[in-house]
Scaffold this motif. Structure first.
Motif, short mmCIF file in Angstrom:
data_model
loop_
_atom_site.label_atom_id
_atom_site.label_comp_id
_atom_site.label_asym_id
_atom_site.label_seq_id
_atom_site.Cartn_x
_atom_site.Cartn_y
_atom_site.Cartn_z
N ASP A 1 62.54 -90.76 0.77
CA ASP A 1 62.51 -89.68 -0.22
C ASP A 1 61.11 -89.09 -0.35
N LEU B 1 60.43 -86.82 2.77
CA LEU B 1 61.14 -85.53 2.78
C LEU B 1 60.61 -84.59 1.71
N SER B 2 60.06 -85.16 0.63
CA SER B 2 59.55 -84.30 -0.44
C SER B 2 58.20 -83.72 -0.09
N SER C 1 56.24 -81.50 6.08
CA SER C 1 56.30 -82.33 7.28
C SER C 1 55.11 -82.04 8.17
N ASP D 1 63.81 -79.83 8.09
CA ASP D 1 64.93 -80.71 7.72
C ASP D 1 64.62 -82.20 7.94
N THR D 2 63.56 -82.55 8.60
CA THR D 2 63.22 -83.96 8.89
C THR D 2 61.79 -84.23 8.48
N ALA D 3 61.46 -85.58 8.39
CA ALA D 3 60.10 -86.00 8.03
C ALA D 3 59.81 -87.34 8.70
N ASP E 1 66.01 -87.64 7.96
CA ASP E 1 66.45 -86.36 7.41
C ASP E 1 67.27 -86.62 6.17
N ARG E 2 67.84 -85.58 5.59
CA ARG E 2 68.59 -85.71 4.36
C ARG E 2 69.83 -86.55 4.55
#
Length: 770
Positions: free
Chosen positions: A291, A294-295, A298, A364-366, A386-387
């Motif tokens: 989390d 992703l926040s 990236s 969309d990814t990290a 990703d989410r």
């Protein structure tokens, strides 16, 4: 001759006296150092006046037997006499304090085989257990009460039971203490043994027990046995039903968990909960990391993104292939060739496509660090998430927490069920034990029913025999104890008696470090025996010789004669020593400083009323002291008397004045002997002892040790030099043993019986108490 006491010796700044006059224990005061000086050592084992060895002991040392001998010496006769009387009395008491004990034996026999006319013979079930139980029953208080109420015991005079419960219990306990009931596993017999001081009652005790056992056997009726069997059987059935009910409850509780062993299930649950807790902790860490990643914006590289995206990996593979192709074209045609330019344009377009696609992926990814714990199944340090992956992690975490809650609920139920099963099992075990007891009781009852009127025989009782006779041993113990008490009392009296009784007491550990110069015999008031006179003179000459041999110098010396208390013979010793020194050719001056006793002046007939001038006048006018000196009938012997001085003049005597007088006298005489009062009871004795070259301490038989110790301590405190000790009034046997093989008769023959010096020395020692 100079005015100093010993000119060649350095002086002590505290006392003004030479430090090194005494050496190796000769005249050494306790606590003072040893030097070399005016007197030479007599030797480490120096003899006394008669050559007796000096006993040098450490304080409190010496073998125990030697100490006992010193305490009992002179008391052996009393100790042995009282000990023999005590041993006789103790032996008689010990002999009659105990009586021989008699023992009688008997037995009963119980055949294990049950004879049955209508059927085959049967064996008593659990025969050994039955016999052990029967032996214990026969040794109990109920059977003993029956025995003490039986005819054999009453008729032979045994103690009778009455209506007093406490009294009866004491009698029964006493009977049981003398009784022994044993079953021999290798036989069919139960043996009875009864001990008593009366052989008649020993036999009666066994006969009474046999009668009680037979009566008990006959009283056990068949009906009573049958009723007991029925009741016991009913109790067994009740026990079995209760046990079955408990077992059903246990099975119901355990079946709920799918196993009969709840401990195993509890272990499994604990392991599962431990694993779930670990997974939940790891998932929570991974979820938080994903989390957080992703926040944030990236910053993942194209290579990191390619690890989780197949399309990007394909594009990167095409880029690498195109790059290799362009390199080959450039090498073949050169850098400006159209094909090279076309290939470069293709590479640039491919790079733009890759970066555009990577940028789409970055939204969309990290990238996040791998939290470990096997969640992602990868050993990569960086994980692309990703989410969808975050949603999957949160779903897995929720499922794990729900599963843990279910396991915890089951665990609580399991704990409650385990406690209940444990309680039920304890009740079941109690029922099992009760069932075993009832079964054993049933077997016993069945055996008793089968044995009614059968298989029981009682043997006859023989005469009682002596089992133990402690009289000889008790007599020996009583004799030893009876002898020890009076001997111990004599020993105690000896330990409490602190007096000097023998000459070697003055050379024991209490006088360690001091020389025993000699001993003097206990002479009668009127010395008429030439032999005793010769021996007394011999002793004095030996003391004088000891002092002369101990001298390291030819300079004149001064000695002071004193004692702990009055009555030790110091004045007589002073006069005798003066006669002896004069007889040896030494010019000798005796000075009487005993202001109270004035014994020396009185003995020589120079009393104050006849000659008022003397000691005090000499102290005031030292240079003219010789005008106050009186000659005697003995050549080379003179006396400075007390004169008109009395006890009240003691304050006028000081150590400095005495030193000046003695130093002046030593110019004119070889030896100066000073008679003074007791060191503990007179004032003048202290300054005199501090002024002379050596102090001779007279100790008489019967003197208390504590006074001698106090006297030595006082002499030590004033810095006086103790030349040695003279033991006075020695007993004949003590005196004879110290002559070193020389008999009294040889001494008497070797000395003129009526010689002037010999007779004078012996007479000086006769009948004096000062």
């Amino acid at each position: 001759m100079s005015q100093s006491i010993v000119p060649s010796s350095p002086t002590n700044g505290r006392t003004g006296q030479p430090d090194d006059i005494w050496s190796n224990g000769v005249g050494r005061n306790v606590g003072h150092g040893v030097g070399s000086g005016a007197l030479a050592p007599v030797g480490p084992q120096t003899g006394g006046a008669l050559g007796m060895p000096m006993q040098s002991q450490n304080a409190g040392g010496g073998p125990p037997l030697k100490k006992i001998h010193r305490v009992l010496r002179g008391r052996y006769g009393v100790a042995l006499g009282l000990g023999m009387l005590g041993a006789l009395a103790g032996g008689v008491w010990g002999w009659f304090s105990s009586a021989p004990e008699y023992k009688a034996t008997g037995s009963i026999t119980i055949d294990p085989v049950i004879k049955d006319i209508d059927s085959a013979d049967r064996v008593i079930p659990l025969y050994q257990s039955f016999m052990k139980t029967k032996a214990a029953e026969l040794n109990g208080p109920d059977t003993v009460k029956d025995a003490m109420s039986s005819a054999p015991w009453r008729d032979d005079g045994g103690a009778k039971l009455d209506g007093d419960k406490d009294h009866n219990e004491r009698l029964v306990d006493g009977f049981i203490r003398n009784l022994s009931v044993n079953y021999d596993q290798n036989s069919y017999n139960i043996y009875f043994t009864y001990n008593h001081e009366d052989p008649k009652l020993a036999r009666a005790g066994v006969e009474a027990m046999l009668a009680a056992a037979a009566d008990n056997w006959e009283r056990t009726g068949i009906n009573d046995t049958e009723n007991t069997i029925v009741a016991t059987n009913s109790a067994i059935n009740t026990n079995l039903n209760a046990r079955s009910g408990l077992q059903r409850q246990i099975d119901r509780l355990t079946n709920e968990f799918g196993t009969t062993n709840l401990d195993i299930r509890e272990t499994q649950l604990n392991n599962e909960l431990d694993k779930l807790n670990t997974d939940i902790r790891n998932l929570r860490v991974a979820t938080r990391l994903a989390d957080d990643a992703l926040s944030r914006e990236s910053t993942a590289t194209t290579q990191d993104l390619a690890k989780n995206d197949e399309t990007l990996r394909t594009l990167l593979a095409e880029r690498r292939a195109a790059d290799r192709q362009m390199a080959n074209t450039r090498q073949r045609f050169g850098a400006k060739h159209p094909q090279v330019t076309q290939a470069q344009q293709f590479l640039d377009q491919l790079d733009q496509d890759i970066e555009a696609y990577a940028e789409t992926l970055r939204t969309d990814t990290a990238a996040m660090p791998n939290p470990g714990g096997g969640i992602f199944g990868s050993e990569e340090a960086i994980i692309m998430v990703d989410r969808n992956m975050l949603d999957a992690l949160e779903t897995q975490l929720r499922l794990k927490e729900e599963m843990r809650a279910e396991f915890q609920t089951e665990q609580q139920k399991l704990v409650t069920a385990s406690a209940e099963v444990e309680r039920l099992e304890r009740q079941r075990d109690g029922l099992d034990r009760e069932g075993e007891r009832l079964t054993a009781r049933m077997n016993e009852l069945q055996s008793n029913r089968a044995l009614q009127g059968q298989n029981f025989r009682a043997s006859g009782v023989g005469p009682a025999s002596v089992d133990a006779d402690k009289r000889s041993r008790m007599a020996l113990v009583g004799a030893v104890g009876g002898a020890s008490v009076p001997i111990g009392i004599v020993l105690l009296m000896g330990l409490l008696d602190t007096r000097y009784r023998y000459s070697d007491d003055a050379a024991a550990e209490q006088m360690s470090g001091l020389t025993l110069l000699g001993i003097l015999p206990n002479l009668p008031d009127r010395l008429s025996d030439p032999e005793q006179a010769s021996i007394a003179a011999h002793c004095v000459h030996q003391i004088r010789t000891m002092l002369q041999l101990g001298a390291r110098t030819d300079d004149p010396l001064s000695y002071c004669m004193t004692s702990a208390t009055s009555g030790d013979g110091k004045t007589s010793l002073t006069l005798a020593m003066g006669l002896s020194f004069a007889a040896s050719g030494s010019r000798t001056l005796m000075i009487d400083t005993d202001l109270v006793g004035q014994g020396l002046s009185d003995r020589l007939g120079i009393r104050g009323e006849d000659s008022p001038q003397g000691l005090l006048d000499s102290l005031r006018d030292v240079e003219s002291y010789d005008q106050f000196v009186h000659p005697t009938d003995v050549a080379d012997l003179a006396l400075l008397p007390v004169g008109a001085a009395e006890g009240g003049h003691a304050g006028g005597i000081s150590p400095q004045a005495m030193r000046r007088l003695i130093a002046k006298a030593k110019h004119d005489y070889d030896i100066v002997l000073v008679d003074t009062g007791p060191i503990l009871g007179s004032i003048e004795a202290t300054p005199v002892a501090a002024a002379v070259d050596g102090v001779i301490l007279a100790v008489s038989r019967g003197q208390d040790r504590q006074f001698v110790d106090r006297a030595l301590a006082h002499l030590n405190s004033i810095g006086a030099k103790v030349a040695g000790v003279v033991f006075n009034r020695a007993q004949n046997d003590d005196f004879e043993k110290s002559i070193n093989g020389m008999s009294m008769k040889s001494v008497a023959r070797s000395t003129p019986a009526n010689g002037r010096i010999t007779g004078g020395v012996a007479g000086a020692l006769t009948g004096q108490t000062n």
